[in-house]
Design an enzyme around this catalytic site. Structure first.
Site, PDB file in Angstrom:
ATOM      1  N   GLY A   7       0.764  -0.861   0.066  1.00  0.00           N
ATOM      2  CA  GLY A   7      -0.120  -0.065  -0.512  1.00  0.00           C
ATOM      3  C   GLY A   7       1.457   1.415   0.221  1.00  0.00           C
ATOM      4  O   GLY A   7       0.608   2.180  -0.569  1.00  0.00           O
ATOM      5  N   HIS A   8       2.345   0.806   0.682  1.00  0.00           N
ATOM      6  CA  HIS A   8       2.768   2.049   0.892  1.00  0.00           C
ATOM      7  C   HIS A   8       3.431   2.396  -0.344  1.00  0.00           C
ATOM      8  O   HIS A   8       3.617   3.166  -0.658  1.00  0.00           O
ATOM      9  CB  HIS A   8       3.979   2.045   2.267  1.00  0.00           C
ATOM     10  N   LYS A  66      -7.270   4.831   2.771  1.00  0.00           N
ATOM     11  CA  LYS A  66      -7.825   2.991   4.405  1.00  0.00           C
ATOM     12  C   LYS A  66      -8.446   4.175   5.174  1.00  0.00           C
ATOM     13  O   LYS A  66      -8.728   3.519   6.314  1.00  0.00           O
ATOM     14  CB  LYS A  66      -6.597   2.182   4.270  1.00  0.00           C
ATOM     15  N   GLN A  90      -8.526  10.161   8.796  1.00  0.00           N
ATOM     16  CA  GLN A  90      -7.120  11.111   8.361  1.00  0.00           C
ATOM     17  C   GLN A  90      -7.027  11.878   7.157  1.00  0.00           C
ATOM     18  O   GLN A  90      -6.399  13.110   7.396  1.00  0.00           O
ATOM     19  CB  GLN A  90      -6.307   9.945   8.423  1.00  0.00           C
ATOM     20  N   MET A 144      -4.868  -3.886   3.519  1.00  0.00           N
ATOM     21  CA  MET A 144      -3.518  -3.684   3.878  1.00  0.00           C
ATOM     22  C   MET A 144      -2.735  -2.559   4.299  1.00  0.00           C
ATOM     23  O   MET A 144      -3.162  -1.517   4.897  1.00  0.00           O
ATOM     24  CB  MET A 144      -2.489  -3.742   2.531  1.00  0.00           C
ATOM     25  N   SER A 145      -2.367  -2.887   5.782  1.00  0.00           N
ATOM     26  CA  SER A 145      -1.967  -1.939   6.836  1.00  0.00           C
ATOM     27  C   SER A 145      -0.760  -2.412   7.964  1.00  0.00           C
ATOM     28  O   SER A 145      -0.486  -4.220   7.835  1.00  0.00           O
ATOM     29  CB  SER A 145      -3.397  -2.334   8.228  1.00  0.00           C
ATOM     30  N   SER A 146       0.701  -2.210   8.603  1.00  0.00           N
ATOM     31  CA  SER A 146       1.271  -2.217   9.193  1.00  0.00           C
ATOM     32  C   SER A 146       0.719  -2.803  10.536  1.00  0.00           C
ATOM     33  O   SER A 146       1.750  -3.973  10.769  1.00  0.00           O
ATOM     34  CB  SER A 146       2.100  -1.022   9.341  1.00  0.00           C
TER      35      SER A 146
HETATM   36  O1  PAF Z   1      -1.292   6.915   8.396  1.00  0.00           O
HETATM   37  C1  PAF Z   1       0.091   6.532   8.986  1.00  0.00           C
HETATM   38  O2  PAF Z   1       1.126   5.982   8.765  1.00  0.00           O
HETATM   39  C2  PAF Z   1       0.193   7.888   9.661  1.00  0.00           C
HETATM   40  O3  PAF Z   1      -1.527   8.740  10.298  1.00  0.00           O
HETATM   41  C3  PAF Z   1       0.897   9.774   9.548  1.00  0.00           C
HETATM   42  C4  PAF Z   1       0.309  10.156   8.392  1.00  0.00           C
HETATM   43  C5  PAF Z   1       2.376   9.069   8.432  1.00  0.00           C
HETATM   44  C6  PAF Z   1       1.253  10.676  10.627  1.00  0.00           C
HETATM   45  O4  PAF Z   1       2.015   9.558  11.469  1.00  0.00           O
END
Ligand code: PAF
Length: 286
Positions: free
Chosen positions: A36-37, A151, A155, A192-194
């Site tokens: 995802g990143h 996701k 935010q 997907m997520s850490s």
């Molecule tokens: O989504 C994230 O991984 C975090 O909230 C971010 C945007 C890097 C801020 O720490």
């Protein structure tokens, strides 16, 4: 890929690159990178940007100290992944670089209603922390484009408001264009997520049920009231061992919570549920 640890060094480097005509695309992360990143890095590359990725596990956005302690740190693997994705710059700051006067002294932003619902309600203070770190990173990196994943939908809404507030506070602040990229999913639909790497094998096998709930609400929206579908999903998630925190319907732009589907209005369903101590979130636009 050039790696910087100091604010003064990366700021100087970016200033020179921008003077030479580079457009900077910024991908802020907390590490433990996954596909995802990397899709955000690829989107920034495709937009022709000099891609700057940051890895900083921001303590101020964790309302739960245990969650902060357990956050996976995989820096060596992250560097390898970023090299493979042709990322240009990695910023790996210490806490002292990000908060030189301590976390209490960092700028505070208010997001009104947006920080009181959904994630805001269940993780008090979380978005204040996100506002602090993202504003600081933006001041350091001065990107032209900011890439975030859908996701973390709320935010993205918060950051949109943050950019407006930063421009209001300083008319010279060069606000980046916010680019929200689609959620990447595992074959069973799990976003997907850490955090997924903290799931046991058994938990991982059922984790895709959050996605199944979203799909079923989307598919049945014309046939049943939201409350009925919500109950169905709540029961199903509980039967699989989840502790659902919310299954909510909201207006897509304002995040105003809705009791019922509304014809013609852009809507989104958002779910947060804890599975074996791991908090998972996901959403789907209707
Ligand atoms: O989504 C994230 O991984 C975090 O909230 C971010 C945007 C890097 C801020 O720490």
């Amino acid at each position: 890929m050039v790696i910087f640890k100091r604010v003064s060094d990366i700021s100087e480097y970016i200033k020179r690159q921008k003077a030479a005509g580079a457009k900077v695309g910024f991908v802020p992360t907390m590490g433990a990178l996954h596909a995802g990143h990397l899709s955000l890095v690829a989107a920034a590359k495709n937009a022709g940007c000099l891609v700057v990725c940051s890895i900083f596990v921001n303590p101020t956005q964790f309302n739960d100290a245990e969650d902060f302690k357990k956050y996976p740190i995989t820096t060596d693997a992250d560097v390898e992944l970023l090299l493979g994705a042709n990322c240009d710059v990695l910023f790996l700051p210490s806490e002292a670089e990000i908060y030189p006067l301590g976390t209490k002294a960092a700028s505070a932003f208010s997001f009104g209603y947006l920080e009181t619902v959904l994630e805001g309600e269940h993780r008090p203070g979380h978005f204040k922390g996100v506002g602090q770190v993202v504003s600081r990173l933006l001041q350091i990196v001065s990107p032209d484009f900011l890439f975030l994943g859908a996701k973390d939908f709320q935010q993205c809404c918060i950051v949109r408001h943050l950019l407006i507030q930063m421009v209001k506070a300083d008319a010279c602040f060069p606000a980046p264009e916010l680019v929200v990229c689609p959620t990447l999913r595992e074959p069973d639909g799990l976003a997907m997520s850490s955090r997924n790497r903290r799931l046991s094998e058994g938990q991982r096998a059922v984790a895709g049920n959050i996605y199944r709930c979203l799909v079923s609400i989307q598919a049945k929206q014309a046939d049943a009231p939201f409350a009925v579908l919500k109950k169905e999903c709540d029961d199903m998630l509980k039967s699989k061992g989840f502790h659902p925190e919310y299954i909510s319907l909201a207006h897509y732009e304002t995040l105003e919570l809705l009791d019922e589907f509304q014809n013609g209005r852009p809507m989104i369903v958002l779910i947060a549920a804890v599975l074996g101590g791991v908090r998972l979130i996901d959403n789907m636009m209707l």
